[in-house]
Design a protein around this motif. Structure first.
Motif: not given
Length: 196
Positions: A140-150
């Motif tokens: 879960t993430r507060g913003g949008f970072y995508g599936e390729d995030h570190s």
């Protein structure tokens, strides 16, 4: 009897969104595996100590050469390794904190990455020894970072390092954005219903 190990890492413990997604998966899995066993490890309620030089030295000292103090230091790590080794399915509830995984999860990883036990070095490179396991990771993430995030890459790399290559990720992003939260949580829950 199949065993599912559920690891939750949210500061909010069972109230965290990642914890709730992991719990939903575990409930669905239990319903489909009535003879199975679910083991829960809450790293917010019972944090694993961060690695320091004394603890690391205890890990790498041969068991027959450890002092009583070193043996005491290794006990927790040994129990964590035994717990994950005995699991057939691993479920992780992971929020994003400051663009990465919670520090409690990193400390946990430091305790289960044991050379000669959960991985080994070979001339061809490291080999993970925890094979034939399936992992599900609910991020879960507060913003949008995508599936390729570190953050995702780190989790995939570490799990692969210890031998868990079969990993399914479910991302629920936009949790801090009121207009996006419910829709994205619903999508994650729908995905869980398909997985478990």
């Amino acid at each position: 009897m199949a065993t599912l190990l559920k690891i939750q890492t949210s500061l909010f413990q069972g109230d965290g969104q990642s914890s709730q997604l992991a719990e939903q998966f575990a409930r669905n899995w239990q319903a489909r595996n009535p003879d199975g066993r679910v083991v829960t490890r809450d790293l917010a309620a019972e944090p694993t100590p961060h690695l320091d030089s004394q603890r690391f030295q205890a890990f790498i000292t041969p068991p027959e050469e450890r002092t009583a103090e070193q043996q005491e230091m290794v006990k927790l790590s040994d129990s964590l390794v035994e717990e994950i080794t005995g699991a057939d399915v691993l479920v992780l509830g992971v929020p994003m904190y400051n663009f990465s995984i919670p520090s409690t999860l990193r400390a946990y990883f430091d305790h289960i990455a044991r050379a000669g036990i959960t991985f080994r070095y070979t001339p061809e490179g490291p080999e993970g020894l925890l094979k034939n396991k399936k992992a599900y990771v609910f991020i879960t993430r507060g913003g949008f970072y995508g599936e390729d995030h570190s953050q995702t890459a780190l989790l995939r790399q570490f799990l692969g390092f210890i031998g868990i290559d079969d990993v399914e990720f479910v991302h629920a992003e936009g949790m801090a954005i009121e207009d996006a939260r419910e829709g994205n949580l619903t999508a994650a829950r729908d995905r869980i219903a398909q997985l478990a």
